[in-house]
Design an enzyme around this catalytic site. Structure first.
Site, PDB file in Angstrom:
ATOM      1  N   LYS A 151       0.877  -1.173   0.000  1.00  0.00           N
ATOM      2  CA  LYS A 151       0.000   0.000   0.000  1.00  0.00           C
ATOM      3  C   LYS A 151       0.914   1.223   0.000  1.00  0.00           C
ATOM      4  CE  LYS A 151      -4.362   1.275   2.160  1.00  0.00           C
ATOM      5  NZ  LYS A 151      -5.106   1.585   0.957  1.00  0.00           N
TER       6      LYS A 151
HETATM    7  N1  PXG Z   1      -7.766  -1.882  -3.200  1.00  0.00           N
HETATM    8  C1  PXG Z   1      -7.104  -0.715  -3.206  1.00  0.00           C
HETATM    9  C2  PXG Z   1      -6.283  -0.343  -4.381  1.00  0.00           C
HETATM   10  C3  PXG Z   1      -7.191   0.134  -2.084  1.00  0.00           C
HETATM   11  O1  PXG Z   1      -6.537   1.296  -2.075  1.00  0.00           O
HETATM   12  C4  PXG Z   1      -8.678  -1.477  -1.044  1.00  0.00           C
HETATM   13  C5  PXG Z   1      -8.521  -2.281  -2.165  1.00  0.00           C
HETATM   14  C6  PXG Z   1      -9.512  -1.982   0.094  1.00  0.00           C
HETATM   15  O2  PXG Z   1      -8.684  -2.336   1.195  1.00  0.00           O
HETATM   16  P1  PXG Z   1      -9.169  -2.253   2.709  1.00  0.00           P
HETATM   17  O3  PXG Z   1      -8.036  -2.788   3.479  1.00  0.00           O
HETATM   18  O4  PXG Z   1      -9.447  -0.804   3.007  1.00  0.00           O
HETATM   19  O5  PXG Z   1     -10.391  -3.076   2.809  1.00  0.00           O
HETATM   20  C7  PXG Z   1      -8.001  -0.245  -0.994  1.00  0.00           C
HETATM   21  C8  PXG Z   1      -8.148   0.608   0.223  1.00  0.00           C
HETATM   22  C9  PXG Z   1      -7.705   6.608   1.177  1.00  0.00           C
HETATM   23  C10 PXG Z   1      -8.189   5.234   1.449  1.00  0.00           C
HETATM   24  O6  PXG Z   1      -7.737   7.433   2.078  1.00  0.00           O
HETATM   25  C11 PXG Z   1      -7.823   4.200   0.609  1.00  0.00           C
HETATM   26  C12 PXG Z   1      -8.260   2.935   0.892  1.00  0.00           C
HETATM   27  C13 PXG Z   1      -9.057   2.689   1.978  1.00  0.00           C
HETATM   28  C14 PXG Z   1      -9.402   3.724   2.818  1.00  0.00           C
HETATM   29  C15 PXG Z   1      -8.984   5.012   2.539  1.00  0.00           C
HETATM   30  O7  PXG Z   1      -7.274   6.875   0.061  1.00  0.00           O
HETATM   31  N2  PXG Z   1      -7.883   1.961   0.032  1.00  0.00           N
END
Ligand code: PXG
Length: 288
Positions: A151
């Protein structure tokens, strides 16, 4: 009272929370982050988020300057000092201040920053009516170029796809991988439902292993629903009975059309609704 931001062990007023222009997080997107939910005074799935952050750090060869235990405490302190019981937490670790040039060896200590803010939820309408998405022509980074499992602070791959979504009048874009299989959306994982069976792409389909995705797989098991991690194509999405997206910010959002093909009857489906309601219960009782 101004929001307090955690910066390397100290709390700083929002106005004063600034990073150097020589930080490689700013110069090169060299760093990692987590987006975490704080529900009812508890950091949701804290261990999983910290483990994923540490894994991201390992892969980009960044030595975490703090222990998991200390960082966990800092997450709680940041919410407490700002008086939150429910919040969105952005945890950022950048490579730190260095010279111009990408050489990470010039950087000092990595910067650890925690921002907690009141939730700005997606419009209620998204959950009630579902959203329409389009497939982006931008493919997801292949794992052996920059693994989507990291990430990282470099989100341009996803931003390029998101711009395509906006240009098409949609809020989200479906990204395919280099093989042409369904991967994920720009900030969410994807599920389809066909004949009461849930399906989501496997980790090696070049996805971020979403915490919410994994929770949904657990919930499906609890509800006695069959759920598989398997490769599938856009054909499977177009012909699915239901489709939904998962993410820490979104939780579960129903998808009612993909590339102008109506999914099912074009309304959020019953299994999506069942899982969303179970998700609400799950976050209340979670102890991980
Ligand atoms: N794929 C991608 C590319 C993400 O960035 C998820 C899947 C879902 O992952 P989680 O662990 O959240 O279930 C993400 C999550 C932000 C922000 O502030 C980005 C995410 C989640 C919350 C906030 O940009 N990405």
């Amino acid at each position: 009272m101004s929001t307090k931001i955690y910066m390397n062990g100290q709390f700083v007023d929002r106005e004063d929370a600034k990073v150097s222009v020589f930080d490689h997080g700013f110069l090169y997107g060299d760093g990692i982050f987590e987006g975490i939910r704080f529900y009812g005074g508890k950091v949701f799935r804290m261990k999983k988020h910290l483990d994923r952050l540490w894994d991201s750090a390992k892969t980009i060869n960044l030595k975490m300057p703090i222990s998991k235990e200390e960082l966990g405490k800092a997450l709680y302190e940041t919410c407490k000092i700002n008086g939150f019981t429910d919040a969105y937490i952005r945890l950022v670790v950048s490579r730190g201040v260095g010279n111009l040039g990408i050489d990470p060896r010039t950087c000092g200590t990595p910067q650890v920053i925690i921002i907690a803010q009141a939730l700005s939820l997606y419009p209620k309408e998204f959950y009630e009516k579902g959203i329409k998405i389009v497939t982006a022509s931008t493919i997801r980074n292949p794992s052996d170029s920059l693994s989507p499992r990291v990430k990282s602070l470099n989100y341009l791959n996803n931003i390029m796809a998101k711009i395509e979504a906006f240009n098409a009048g949609c809020e989200e874009a479906l990204m395919l991988n280099h093989k042409g299989d369904v991967c994920e959306c720009t900030g969410d994982n994807i599920f389809i439902v066909k004949n009461n069976r849930l399906m989501t792409p496997p980790i090696n389909a070049c996805i971020l292993e979403g915490i919410t995705r994994n929770v949904v797989l657990e919930i499906a098991k609890e509800l006695g629903l069959e759920a598989v991690e398997a490769d599938f194509t856009r054909h499977d999405v177009y012909t699915a009975d239901e489709c939904f997206l998962t993410g820490s910010a979104a939780e579960l959002i129903p998808v009612v059309a993909v590339d102008a093909r109506e999914i099912g009857d074009g309304k959020p489906g019953p299994i999506t609704a069942r899982i969303l309601s179970a998700f609400g219960e799950f976050v209340k009782n979670d102890d991980n």
